[in-house]
Design an enzyme around this catalytic site. Structure first.
Site, PDB file in Angstrom:
ATOM      1  N   HIS A  94      -9.200 -10.472  -1.307  1.00 49.79           N
ATOM      2  CA  HIS A  94      -9.138 -10.223   0.137  1.00 49.79           C
ATOM      3  C   HIS A  94     -10.294 -11.036   0.735  1.00 49.79           C
ATOM      4  O   HIS A  94     -11.442 -10.612   0.671  1.00 49.79           O
ATOM      5  CB  HIS A  94      -9.304  -8.728   0.394  1.00 49.79           C
ATOM      6  CG  HIS A  94      -9.437  -8.350   1.837  1.00 49.79           C
ATOM      7  ND1 HIS A  94      -8.510  -7.584   2.488  1.00 49.79           N
ATOM      8  CD2 HIS A  94     -10.407  -8.608   2.749  1.00 49.79           C
ATOM      9  CE1 HIS A  94      -8.893  -7.393   3.739  1.00 49.79           C
ATOM     10  NE2 HIS A  94     -10.049  -8.009   3.916  1.00 49.79           N
ATOM     11  N   HIS A 115       0.861  -1.185   0.000  1.00 53.55           N
ATOM     12  CA  HIS A 115       0.000   0.000   0.000  1.00 53.55           C
ATOM     13  C   HIS A 115       0.896   1.233   0.000  1.00 53.55           C
ATOM     14  O   HIS A 115       1.573   1.515   0.997  1.00 53.55           O
ATOM     15  CB  HIS A 115      -0.927  -0.001   1.220  1.00 53.55           C
ATOM     16  CG  HIS A 115      -1.884  -1.151   1.241  1.00 53.55           C
ATOM     17  ND1 HIS A 115      -3.100  -1.112   0.598  1.00 53.55           N
ATOM     18  CD2 HIS A 115      -1.791  -2.385   1.812  1.00 53.55           C
ATOM     19  CE1 HIS A 115      -3.730  -2.278   0.771  1.00 53.55           C
ATOM     20  NE2 HIS A 115      -2.949  -3.054   1.498  1.00 53.55           N
ATOM     21  N   ASP A 148       2.020  -6.866   2.598  1.00 50.41           N
ATOM     22  CA  ASP A 148       0.826  -6.098   2.988  1.00 50.41           C
ATOM     23  C   ASP A 148       1.251  -4.855   3.766  1.00 50.41           C
ATOM     24  O   ASP A 148       0.632  -4.479   4.771  1.00 50.41           O
ATOM     25  CB  ASP A 148      -0.144  -6.954   3.803  1.00 50.41           C
ATOM     26  CG  ASP A 148      -1.524  -6.303   3.936  1.00 50.41           C
ATOM     27  OD1 ASP A 148      -1.778  -5.290   3.260  1.00 50.41           O
ATOM     28  OD2 ASP A 148      -2.360  -6.816   4.711  1.00 50.41           O
ATOM     29  N   HIS A 193       0.296   3.869   8.298  1.00 45.57           N
ATOM     30  CA  HIS A 193      -0.715   4.760   8.872  1.00 45.57           C
ATOM     31  C   HIS A 193      -0.018   5.862   9.645  1.00 45.57           C
ATOM     32  O   HIS A 193       1.001   5.625  10.308  1.00 45.57           O
ATOM     33  CB  HIS A 193      -1.652   4.007   9.820  1.00 45.57           C
ATOM     34  CG  HIS A 193      -2.546   3.032   9.146  1.00 45.57           C
ATOM     35  ND1 HIS A 193      -3.581   3.413   8.312  1.00 45.57           N
ATOM     36  CD2 HIS A 193      -2.564   1.666   9.171  1.00 45.57           C
ATOM     37  CE1 HIS A 193      -4.200   2.333   7.862  1.00 45.57           C
ATOM     38  NE2 HIS A 193      -3.606   1.270   8.365  1.00 45.57           N
TER      39      HIS A 193
END
Length: 437
Positions: free
Chosen positions: A186, A67, A312, A316
């Site tokens: 997913h 990500h 993965d 954040h």
């Protein structure tokens, strides 16, 4: 470009070899000391020498599940900072997930991400396209247009959300079959995980937190391997996390169905017992499971039932993690620690060797993503996408030194083995002596 001579590295953990990089390719390899470089016809005398005695030389690592957050959440990560983190971790290519803002569900957005990757220069960025418009699960996105774009998208996923509608999933599998694409699922049945906060089991019962049952993952995987077999298409299972999921994938592979699967480093090492701390750094999707699940995942990675390791990497910002458990975002950063965790859980336990690491972290993910130029042998004539690792290194994880913009690692203060000393992207050093070039 200058020539580089990597001297005395153990290629895939084997005998020490010298590897000569000339421009963007590997010019020659030979057992250490076996060839007089000045007499081979290869002008190696002016090469920059990297002394690599005791180190492992691997093909550049490939991540199927990253990500990068850009566009839209540049406060947590950008393509530039994410690819810097990837290079530090030994990766020469990453697949960027589609849950950005706006969602990567059109040719325009995937091309934007692809071009940002080109500009960054630290590793190749292959965008993953959304399966459905806005990740809403209601209407197929522009799969063909994304494939035909400059980004050449081959992997599609609504990761972060499950394609829970069986008809939509079937149509997606049918569509991508036309150009040998793959749908990366997913696996999370939404009705079974409403209000879920962690793995459903003994610990969730004791803590009073909403449970996330294994069957929520396993039921979707069972459905999707059947759909893939029916359609004759390719399905890839993202971040598989339970022993039951392993058995379903193993059964599907026994029938020669076109099913592949990945496991994250954190699911190979961490268990739901850590949630007793209520530290939101351990909150992740899918959740940390039991010790029995962890061991089943390791065994499945070792025997090839699980094809590859994928990070993965889910960055954040501080405020999304430094809060109460229920309000915290799910996810962990992982690019810079992935190889170390695999070394600890799989290599040092004797479950796989370094050739197995190359297979699970480079060869297979590149093949699943149909990524040209990566996951190639370390031999003459191949692209010089390479990673040099010092397996004897031991160090305590300090997120303050991360190249990633975010710091939400579950390994802070933990000692992990191994360190990437050099990363080469088409012959150009992106990491030298453990630091960004």
């Amino acid at each position: 470009m200058s020539k580089i001579l990597i001297r005395g590295a153990k290629v895939l953990g084997g005998e020490p070899q010298d590897v000569l990089i000339d421009g963007e390719t590997i010019a020659a390899t030979a057992r250490q000391g076996e060839i007089d470089w000045s007499g081979t016809g290869i002008e190696a005398g002016d090469a920059t020498v990297v002394e690599a005695a005791g180190q492992i030389l691997l093909p550049g690592l490939v991540d199927l599940h990253t990500h990068l957050r850009e566009p839209g959440r540049e406060d947590s990560e950008t393509v530039l900072t994410g690819t810097k983190a990837a290079a530090v971790g030994g990766f020469t290519a990453v697949h960027a997930m589609a849950n950005t803002f706006p969602v990567a569900d059109t040719a325009g957005v995937v091309e934007q991400v692809w071009r940002l990757g080109k500009e960054s220069g630290y590793c190749d960025v292959q965008p993953i396209g959304a399966v459905t418009v806005g990740l809403e699960g209601k209407k197929l996105a522009e799969l063909g247009a994304m494939h035909d774009s400059a980004a050449g998208v081959k992997v599609f996923s609504d990761d972060g959300k499950c394609v829970d509608d069986a008809v939509i999933m079937r149509r997606a599998l049918e569509y991508v079959k036309a150009f040998d694409g793959v749908v990366a699922q997913h696996a999370q049945e939404p009705r079974l995980t409403e209000g879920a906060q962690m793995n459903e089991g003994v610990v969730s019962a004791e803590l009073g937190l909403g449970g996330w049952p294994a069957v929520a993952e396993e039921s979707i995987i069972a459905r999707d391997v059947l759909l893939a077999a029916h359609v004759g298409s390719r399905v890839h299972i993202c971040h598989l996390s339970t022993a039951g999921s392993v058995e379903i994938v193993r059964w599907a592979k026994s029938k020669d169905w076109n099913v592949t699967a990945e496991v994250t480093p954190h699911h190979l090492l961490l268990t739901d017992e850590l949630v007793r701390s209520y530290n939101p750094v351990y909150k992740v999707n899918p959740p940390l499971r039991t010790e029995a699940d962890v061991m089943a995942l390791r065994e499945a990675l070792a025997d090839g039932t699980i094809d590859c390791v994928a990070t993965d990497h889910a960055p954040h910002p501080h405020e999304d993690k430094d809060c109460e458990w229920a309000a915290a975002a799910m996810g962990m950063v992982g690019l810079e620690t992935a190889l170390s965790v695999v070394q600890q859980t799989m290599v040092e336990t004797g479950m796989i060797d370094w050739a197995g690491v190359a297979d699970r972290m480079s060869f297979r993910p590149a093949a699943i993503g149909r990524l040209d130029g990566h996951g190639r042998p370390v031999s003459a004539g191949e692209p010089a996408n390479l990673t040099l690792v010092d397996p004897a290194y031991r160090g305590v994880v300090d997120p303050a030194g991360f190249a990633s913009r975010s710091r939400n690692t579950p390994y802070e203060g933990r000692e992990l083995p191994g360190r990437v000393t050099h990363t080469f992207l088409r012959g150009r050093a992106t990491v030298v002596d453990g630091k960004l070039a």
